[in-house]
Design a protein around this motif. Structure first.
Motif, PDB file in Angstrom:
ATOM      1  N   ASP A 271       3.604   9.036  -6.666  1.00 34.27           N
ATOM      2  CA  ASP A 271       2.933   8.333  -5.580  1.00 34.27           C
ATOM      3  C   ASP A 271       2.266   7.074  -6.133  1.00 34.27           C
ATOM      4  N   LYS A 272       3.073   6.025  -6.371  1.00 36.68           N
ATOM      5  CA  LYS A 272       2.497   4.788  -6.934  1.00 36.68           C
ATOM      6  C   LYS A 272       3.245   3.571  -6.389  1.00 36.68           C
ATOM      7  N   PRO A 273       2.622   2.395  -6.492  1.00 33.91           N
ATOM      8  CA  PRO A 273       3.243   1.204  -5.901  1.00 33.91           C
ATOM      9  C   PRO A 273       4.630   0.937  -6.492  1.00 33.91           C
ATOM     10  N   GLY A 274       5.548   0.458  -5.645  1.00 33.16           N
ATOM     11  CA  GLY A 274       6.859   0.035  -6.144  1.00 33.16           C
ATOM     12  C   GLY A 274       7.957   1.074  -5.996  1.00 33.16           C
ATOM     13  N   VAL A 275       7.566   2.331  -5.772  1.00 29.29           N
ATOM     14  CA  VAL A 275       8.589   3.376  -5.709  1.00 29.29           C
ATOM     15  C   VAL A 275       9.486   3.195  -4.475  1.00 29.29           C
ATOM     16  N   ALA A 276       8.864   2.953  -3.324  1.00 27.98           N
ATOM     17  CA  ALA A 276       9.654   2.779  -2.094  1.00 27.98           C
ATOM     18  C   ALA A 276      10.573   1.564  -2.230  1.00 27.98           C
ATOM     19  N   ALA A 277      10.037   0.468  -2.746  1.00 28.92           N
ATOM     20  CA  ALA A 277      10.860  -0.731  -2.923  1.00 28.92           C
ATOM     21  C   ALA A 277      12.041  -0.426  -3.841  1.00 28.92           C
ATOM     22  N   GLY A 278      11.784   0.359  -4.883  1.00 33.37           N
ATOM     23  CA  GLY A 278      12.823   0.712  -5.848  1.00 33.37           C
ATOM     24  C   GLY A 278      13.952   1.516  -5.222  1.00 33.37           C
ATOM     25  N   ILE A 279      13.668   2.200  -4.120  1.00 35.95           N
ATOM     26  CA  ILE A 279      14.711   2.975  -3.434  1.00 35.95           C
ATOM     27  C   ILE A 279      15.391   2.147  -2.348  1.00 35.95           C
ATOM     28  N   PHE A 280      14.573   1.455  -1.545  1.00 31.73           N
ATOM     29  CA  PHE A 280      15.158   0.817  -0.359  1.00 31.73           C
ATOM     30  C   PHE A 280      15.837  -0.521  -0.649  1.00 31.73           C
ATOM     31  N   GLU A 281      15.425  -1.208  -1.708  1.00 31.17           N
ATOM     32  CA  GLU A 281      16.120  -2.464  -2.037  1.00 31.17           C
ATOM     33  C   GLU A 281      17.584  -2.226  -2.416  1.00 31.17           C
ATOM     34  N   PRO A 282      17.856  -1.275  -3.321  1.00 30.69           N
ATOM     35  CA  PRO A 282      19.279  -1.016  -3.642  1.00 30.69           C
ATOM     36  C   PRO A 282      20.083  -0.534  -2.435  1.00 30.69           C
ATOM     37  N   LEU A 283      19.440   0.234  -1.542  1.00 31.10           N
ATOM     38  CA  LEU A 283      20.157   0.687  -0.340  1.00 31.10           C
ATOM     39  C   LEU A 283      20.546  -0.506   0.528  1.00 31.10           C
ATOM     40  N   ALA A 284      19.605  -1.431   0.689  1.00 30.53           N
ATOM     41  CA  ALA A 284      19.884  -2.612   1.505  1.00 30.53           C
ATOM     42  C   ALA A 284      21.004  -3.427   0.873  1.00 30.53           C
ATOM     43  N   LYS A 285      20.957  -3.558  -0.455  1.00 34.35           N
ATOM     44  CA  LYS A 285      22.002  -4.320  -1.156  1.00 34.35           C
ATOM     45  C   LYS A 285      23.370  -3.684  -0.963  1.00 34.35           C
ATOM     46  N   ALA A 286      23.383  -2.342  -0.876  1.00 32.72           N
ATOM     47  CA  ALA A 286      24.654  -1.635  -0.684  1.00 32.72           C
ATOM     48  C   ALA A 286      25.098  -1.663   0.779  1.00 32.72           C
ATOM     49  N   GLY A 287      24.300  -2.287   1.628  1.00 30.82           N
ATOM     50  CA  GLY A 287      24.684  -2.418   3.038  1.00 30.82           C
ATOM     51  C   GLY A 287      24.395  -1.169   3.868  1.00 30.82           C
ATOM     52  N   VAL A 288      23.498  -0.318   3.364  1.00 34.78           N
ATOM     53  CA  VAL A 288      23.148   0.891   4.127  1.00 34.78           C
ATOM     54  C   VAL A 288      21.913   0.583   4.980  1.00 34.78           C
ATOM     55  N   SER A 289      22.029   0.708   6.309  1.00 37.45           N
ATOM     56  CA  SER A 289      20.787   0.506   7.050  1.00 37.45           C
ATOM     57  C   SER A 289      20.077   1.819   7.260  1.00 37.45           C
ATOM     58  N   VAL A 290      18.786   1.743   6.961  1.00 39.03           N
ATOM     59  CA  VAL A 290      17.926   2.923   6.999  1.00 39.03           C
ATOM     60  C   VAL A 290      17.142   2.868   8.288  1.00 39.03           C
ATOM     61  N   ASP A 291      17.040   4.023   8.941  1.00 46.80           N
ATOM     62  CA  ASP A 291      16.285   4.026  10.197  1.00 46.80           C
ATOM     63  C   ASP A 291      14.899   4.622   9.948  1.00 46.80           C
ATOM     64  N   THR A 292      14.631   5.758  10.517  1.00 45.11           N
ATOM     65  CA  THR A 292      13.309   6.380  10.417  1.00 45.11           C
ATOM     66  C   THR A 292      12.910   6.639   8.960  1.00 45.11           C
ATOM     67  N   ILE A 293      11.714   6.243   8.583  1.00 46.64           N
ATOM     68  CA  ILE A 293      11.223   6.523   7.228  1.00 46.64           C
ATOM     69  C   ILE A 293       9.868   7.221   7.336  1.00 46.64           C
ATOM     70  N   VAL A 294       9.722   8.337   6.644  1.00 46.00           N
ATOM     71  CA  VAL A 294       8.449   9.049   6.653  1.00 46.00           C
ATOM     72  C   VAL A 294       8.110   9.409   5.217  1.00 46.00           C
ATOM     73  N   GLN A 295       6.847   9.175   4.831  1.00 43.53           N
ATOM     74  CA  GLN A 295       6.417   9.606   3.500  1.00 43.53           C
ATOM     75  C   GLN A 295       5.194  10.493   3.646  1.00 43.53           C
ATOM     76  N   ASN A 296       5.226  11.673   3.015  1.00 45.54           N
ATOM     77  CA  ASN A 296       4.001  12.476   3.015  1.00 45.54           C
ATOM     78  C   ASN A 296       3.505  12.614   1.599  1.00 45.54           C
ATOM     79  N   ALA A 297       2.193  12.469   1.461  1.00 46.28           N
ATOM     80  CA  ALA A 297       1.582  12.677   0.162  1.00 46.28           C
ATOM     81  C   ALA A 297       1.618  14.171  -0.130  1.00 46.28           C
TER      82      ALA A 297
END
Ligand code: ADP
Ligand code: ASP
Ligand code: MG
Length: 405
Positions: A271-297
């Motif tokens: 649970d630290k800054p940058g983790v979400a970006a590290g996952i969703f940036e490569p997905l976007a680059k691969a052309g995958v569109s992500v819809d609903t996103i939920v994160q629970n601590a």
């Protein structure tokens, strides 16, 4: 003479008899002293068949070649339509997207219309021709054929209506309007005489395939009314426009459903800054569109991250993120490909409490388990087991009394 833009969907031109039926309807419109521009989709399931064909050659068809291949579906229907009109003694000409002057960017399979140079269309209209434009396609500055994404013919039609200065864009299909829910699922669904852009956009984005969401968005931006009506009957249809019943309180307008939902959960990511970006940036680059996103601590500075993608993107998404989340120290990544989405939509829900409670209680009475929830100001969406989607739509239709005007 007024210019009328009409669009006929794949189900309305699925065979030769249906093409003739549409040709007769086009002639009726023309005889009311209109200049007519028609946009057609590919016949029936042609686009799916062409995609299958490409995948029989290769798992990963070259994007440029695939777009040219898919564009041929609409070329077939537009040329047959022009032939049918001529055979009935009516002057007509077919134009591909490129010939019609539809310029797009170069993102194959999801191209955006940049501009329409309508000179050729106007010239044909002046000659007395009815113009049949192949939907769903355009051309780049580099003269490559592009397609606009699945369902893109609706967007072609609205874009043409705007650039030709038509008063309305008429979209004909196998239902006679926009209903309070998919009439195939809910027999008591009621036809809406009118609906605003905002509500229609939410319904279309969340699965009501009677109209493509990009077409609704474009229509809203340019204030272009869209009439959704039947290709087979003369019943009045649904008008989508800007001034539709703004102040209807305490009302859900409609229910949308979508069976194309898969879910991915990354368990125990730091649970630290940058983790979400590290996952969703490569997905976007691969052309995958992500819809609903939920994160629970979770516990011990670890979080669970859940998001949804289209079923067809699940494998690609898993392939992209698995190595990333492993090196980020996540515990596990799990997926579920058998989900669906059900949404209630209505501007009347804005700032009015109680809708979520009513929705969840109607679902719980049916023993339907909710996996994820998302909302906008005028929409509440639940993600549930795909096998329960039909029951959920019917139960919500009853709970919000949508069969009553
Ligand atoms: P086309 O071949 O004309 O593009 P589609 O099959 O893509 O037609 O879209 C029309 C279908 O949309 C209808 O047959 C209907 O089952 C479905 N649909 C989903 N939601 C709605 C709704 N709210 N109102 C009307 N039709 C809907
Ligand atoms: N033929 C294309 C498709 O099936 C475009 C359209 O029908 O709007 O997605
Ligand atoms: Mg369609």
């Amino acid at each position: 003479m007024a210019i009328v833009v009409q669009k006929y969907g794949g189900s309305s031109v699925a065979d030769v008899d249906k093409i003739r039926n549409v040709a007769r309807r086009i002639i009726q419109t023309r005889e009311k002293d209109n200049q007519v521009v028609v946009v057609v989709s590919a016949m029936g399931d042609t686009t799916d068949d062409l995609i299958d064909l490409a995948h029989r050659i290769t798992d990963q068809p070259d994007p440029r070649e695939l777009d040219v291949l898919l564009s041929t579906g609409e070329i077939v229907s537009s040329t047959l339509m022009a032939m049918a009109l001529k055979q009935m003694g009516h002057p007509a000409v077919s134009l591909s997207g490129a010939q019609a002057g539809i310029h797009t960017d170069a993102s194959f399979s999801r191209a955006r219309i940049l501009k329409i140079e309508a000179r050729r269309i106007f010239k044909e209209l002046e000659k007395g021709n009815t113009v049949i434009v192949a939907g769903f396609q355009g051309i780049t500055d580099g003269m490559d054929v592009t397609t606009l994404g699945r369902g893109g013919s609706d967007t072609t039609a609205v874009a043409l209506a705007v650039s030709l200065g038509a008063g309305v864009c008429e979209r004909f299909t196998d239902v006679d309007g926009v209903y309070t829910a998919d009439p195939r699922l809910v027999p008591e669904a009621r036809k809406l005489p009118e609906i605003g852009y905002e509500e229609m956009l939410e319904l279309a984005t969340y699965g009501s395939k009677v109209l493509h969401h990009r077409a609704v968005e474009l229509a809203g931006v340019y204030n272009m009314p869209i009439l959704v009506a039947s290709s087979f009957t003369d019943s009045p249809g649904t008008l989508i426009h800007g001034g539709a019943s703004m102040e209807v309180r305490n009302k859900v307008r409609g229910i949308a459903h979508d069976l194309d939902v898969a879910k991915i959960t990354v368990i125990g990511v730091p649970d630290k800054p940058g983790v979400a970006a590290g996952i969703f940036e490569p997905l976007a680059k691969a052309g995958v569109s992500v819809d609903t996103i939920v994160q629970n601590a979770g516990t011990g500075n670890l979080a669970d991250l859940t998001f949804t993608v289209a079923k067809g993107d699940l494998k690609k998404a898993m392939d992209v993120i698995k190595p990333i989340v492993q090196s980020a120290g996540a515990k596990d990544t799990v997926s579920d490909a058998k989900l669906g989405k059900v949404s209630i939509v209505g501007t009347g829900m804005q700032n009015a409490p109680g809708y979520a409670a009513r929705m969840f209680s109607a679902l719980s009475k049916e023993n339907i388990n909710i996996q994820l929830i998302t909302t906008s100001e005028i929409r509440i969406t639940v993600i549930i087991d795909e096998a329960r989607v039909k029951d959920a739509v019917r139960a919500l239709h009853r709970a919000f009394e949508l069969e009553k005007a």
